[in-house]
Write an enzyme that holds these catalytic residues in place. Structure first.
Site, PDB file in Angstrom:
ATOM      1  N   ASN A  61     -29.600  -6.922 -24.658  1.00 32.83           N
ATOM      2  CA  ASN A  61     -30.071  -5.750 -25.392  1.00 32.83           C
ATOM      3  C   ASN A  61     -30.240  -4.505 -24.516  1.00 32.83           C
ATOM      4  OD1 ASN A  61     -32.135  -7.826 -24.714  1.00 32.83           O
ATOM      5  ND2 ASN A  61     -33.529  -6.120 -25.055  1.00 32.83           N
ATOM      6  N   THR A 103     -44.189 -17.588 -48.477  1.00 36.12           N
ATOM      7  CA  THR A 103     -43.448 -17.000 -49.595  1.00 36.12           C
ATOM      8  C   THR A 103     -42.242 -16.231 -49.081  1.00 36.12           C
ATOM      9  OG1 THR A 103     -45.472 -16.824 -50.874  1.00 36.12           O
ATOM     10  CG2 THR A 103     -43.627 -15.433 -51.574  1.00 36.12           C
ATOM     11  N   CYS A 119     -39.427  -2.753 -25.751  1.00 34.34           N
ATOM     12  CA  CYS A 119     -40.684  -3.433 -25.450  1.00 34.34           C
ATOM     13  C   CYS A 119     -41.171  -3.062 -24.063  1.00 34.34           C
ATOM     14  CB  CYS A 119     -40.505  -4.942 -25.535  1.00 34.34           C
ATOM     15  SG  CYS A 119     -39.652  -5.458 -27.004  1.00 34.34           S
ATOM     16  N   THR A 133     -37.553 -12.541 -33.131  1.00 34.10           N
ATOM     17  CA  THR A 133     -38.673 -13.035 -32.323  1.00 34.10           C
ATOM     18  C   THR A 133     -39.157 -14.374 -32.872  1.00 34.10           C
ATOM     19  OG1 THR A 133     -39.379 -10.798 -31.720  1.00 34.10           O
ATOM     20  CG2 THR A 133     -41.036 -12.537 -31.553  1.00 34.10           C
ATOM     21  N   GLN A 191     -28.036  -8.804 -30.927  1.00 33.79           N
ATOM     22  CA  GLN A 191     -27.269  -7.598 -30.593  1.00 33.79           C
ATOM     23  C   GLN A 191     -25.762  -7.785 -30.791  1.00 33.79           C
ATOM     24  OE1 GLN A 191     -28.459  -4.613 -29.769  1.00 33.79           O
ATOM     25  NE2 GLN A 191     -30.613  -5.134 -29.472  1.00 33.79           N
ATOM     26  N   SER A 227     -31.308 -10.919 -36.463  1.00 36.74           N
ATOM     27  CA  SER A 227     -32.377 -10.013 -36.892  1.00 36.74           C
ATOM     28  C   SER A 227     -31.849  -9.002 -37.906  1.00 36.74           C
ATOM     29  CB  SER A 227     -32.940  -9.278 -35.671  1.00 36.74           C
ATOM     30  OG  SER A 227     -33.837  -8.276 -36.081  1.00 36.74           O
ATOM     31  N   HIS A 240     -33.084  -5.949 -38.781  1.00 30.51           N
ATOM     32  CA  HIS A 240     -33.177  -4.505 -38.492  1.00 30.51           C
ATOM     33  C   HIS A 240     -32.271  -4.034 -37.360  1.00 30.51           C
ATOM     34  CE1 HIS A 240     -35.791  -4.289 -34.809  1.00 30.51           C
ATOM     35  NE2 HIS A 240     -36.108  -5.512 -35.183  1.00 30.51           N
TER      36      HIS A 240
HETATM   37  C1  LIG Z   1     -34.432  -6.963 -31.146  1.00 31.80           C
HETATM   38  C2  LIG Z   1     -34.174  -8.230 -30.442  1.00 31.80           C
HETATM   39  C3  LIG Z   1     -35.009  -9.339 -30.623  1.00 31.80           C
HETATM   40  C4  LIG Z   1     -36.245  -9.287 -31.483  1.00 31.80           C
HETATM   41  O1  LIG Z   1     -35.894  -9.164 -32.829  1.00 31.80           O
HETATM   42  P1  LIG Z   1     -36.996  -8.830 -33.948  1.00 31.80           P
HETATM   43  O2  LIG Z   1     -36.266  -9.065 -35.219  1.00 31.80           O
HETATM   44  O3  LIG Z   1     -37.378  -7.403 -33.730  1.00 31.80           O
HETATM   45  O4  LIG Z   1     -38.133  -9.771 -33.750  1.00 31.80           O
HETATM   46  C5  LIG Z   1     -34.691 -10.501 -29.967  1.00 31.80           C
HETATM   47  N1  LIG Z   1     -33.618 -10.573 -29.164  1.00 31.80           N
HETATM   48  C6  LIG Z   1     -32.799  -9.526 -28.964  1.00 31.80           C
HETATM   49  C7  LIG Z   1     -31.603  -9.678 -28.088  1.00 31.80           C
HETATM   50  C8  LIG Z   1     -33.043  -8.322 -29.596  1.00 31.80           C
HETATM   51  O5  LIG Z   1     -32.238  -7.286 -29.381  1.00 31.80           O
END
Ligand SMILES: *Cc1c(COP(=O)(O)O)cnc(C)c1O
Length: 403
Positions: A155, A249, A345, A76, A191, A211, A213
């Site tokens: 996604n 930081t 979301c 994000t 993704q 990302s 996670h």
């Molecule tokens: C999950 C996702 C995001 C957001 O990522 P975060 O690290 O949770 O902010 C943005 N774009 C896509 C395609 C995602 O799957």
């Protein structure tokens, strides 16, 4: 104390669990290796070295230089930096941006924000298969286009966009312009990282969002690839971290975790490069196809959303006629199975998914869809259990449906 029923997780596109190997690598940095990576003393330098190592690992994976990787808080933040940072840095050259109708909300909302500030945004359509056409990108390009941003993998429906072909198109369009790297090409690869080649040169991208996670790393960390020479302003101002591109930081445990997560992915691609099959992706693809084929065969009036072939290895998105997706999700949840409707979301809101609408699905069909995403810890027995429960749940909902 109530005992939590064991859940089977089918929501890997929303987030992934931390791989135990990644967790182990992170632990010292949550413990005694806590020092600020900007501190000059030896404890600080230990942290700085760990960050350096993670940066090198990620740069190797992207085939770029280490100083082209900027750590952020997630995709994000990467996407916000791209839209706000490029529009600010490039505004004297133009005010036009190209993206697609199926982007993540953090892209679409950033676009809305920029539209209020005088920028013009073209939202490209996709075919009913959920894939954007290169010729549509070509038609949309103008002399005022400063940024083209197209996600690598969607996604919600898992469709793979032709990023390398669009990269080539933009390169040829550029040769007509005297401003270097104009327009700038960005892809949101959140993704894609687990399954697809993310070599930034092969793809021809200047910016790429990642990302932590989504790739078995921790939450709250991400990385933005910025090709050297790309005009972009920072979002965060403050200290001189990340060459002034992202103040704050450094999140050492998160960054170390992200590096380790990429290292685990590299191990499978390395086997692939040596001529072996990427066993893990093959396994996941096999489970996905088993799921898709059995659902379409055994549940009448079910329909796959998104192209069957141009599809990431772990995504199944299906609509069931006369069934409400939210009700189906709740029924499955009661049986210990976690799936999603639309994107994480969008869940909880009653608006139909913007992605399914862009694929030409009606509001009813959109509401009747669920997303099942599998991953590293999905077992064959999980798929069997899901199929059995899903079959019964759809049947039951149809019996009480008014549609
Ligand atoms: C999950 C996702 C995001 C957001 O990522 P975060 O690290 O949770 O902010 C943005 N774009 C896509 C395609 C995602 O799957």
């Amino acid at each position: 104390m109530s005992k939590i029923k064991e859940q089977i997780y089918f929501d890997y596109a929303a987030t992934t669990p931390i791989d135990p190997r990644v967790k182990r690598v992170m632990e010292p940095y949550l413990d005694d290796k806590f020092a600020n990576a900007s501190s000059v003393h030896s404890m600080g330098q230990d942290s700085a070295n760990a960050v350096l190592k993670a940066r090198d690992t990620i740069a190797g994976f992207l085939n770029c230089k280490a100083n082209e990787v900027v750590f952020t808080s997630g995709a994000t933040e990467c996407n916000n930096t791209v839209f706000k940072g490029v529009s600010e840095a490039m505004k004297e050259y133009g005010n036009h941006i190209i993206t697609t109708k199926i982007e993540h909300p953090c892209v679409l909302e950033s676009c809305k924000y920029l539209e209020k500030r005088g920028f013009k945004v073209t939202y490209l359509p996709v075919g009913s298969n959920g894939v954007v056409k290169v010729s549509d990108v070509e038609k949309a390009l103008t002399k005022k286009t400063i940024l083209v941003s197209i996600m690598y993998v969607n996604n919600e429906v898992g469709t793979i966009q032709p990023i390398a072909d669009i990269g080539k198109l933009i390169k040829s369009f550029r040769s007509l312009s005297s401003v270097p790297r104009f327009p700038i090409f960005h892809t949101d690869a959140a993704q894609a990282v687990n399954y697809l080649d993310c070599d930034v040169d092969k793809l021809g991208v200047d910016l790429m969002s990642l990302s932590g996670h989504k790739i078995y790393g921790p939450k709250g960390v991400g990385a933005l690839y910025i090709r050297k020479g790309t005009l972009i302003e920072p979002l965060m101002h403050g200290g001189r971290q990340e060459d002034g591109m992202r103040a704050g930081t450094l999140n050492t445990p998160g960054i170390v975790g992200m590096g380790s997560a990429i290292q685990e992915i590299k191990k499978t691609t390395l086997r692939q490069a040596q001529g072996g099959e990427n066993q893990e992706n093959k396994r996941i693809k096999f489970l996905r196809d088993e799921l898709i084929n059995k659902i379409l065969k055994t549940i009448p009036n079910s329909k796959l959303n998104g192209d069957k072939k141009l599809r990431v290895a772990n995504n199944v998105n299906v609509s069931f006629k006369g069934v409400e997706g939210e009700s189906l999700l709740m029924l499955l949840d009661g049986e210990g199975i976690a799936v999603s409707t639309g994107s994480a979301c969008a869940s909880g809101s009653i608006k139909p998914s913007h992605v399914l609408m862009a694929l030409g699905r009606g509001p009813l069909e959109s509401h009747g869809s669920i997303r099942i995403t599998i991953g590293r810890f999905t077992k064959e027995s999980d798929i069997k259990k899901l199929l059995a429960v899903l079959l019964k749940a759809v049947k039951r909902l149809r019996e009480i449906s008014f549609f």
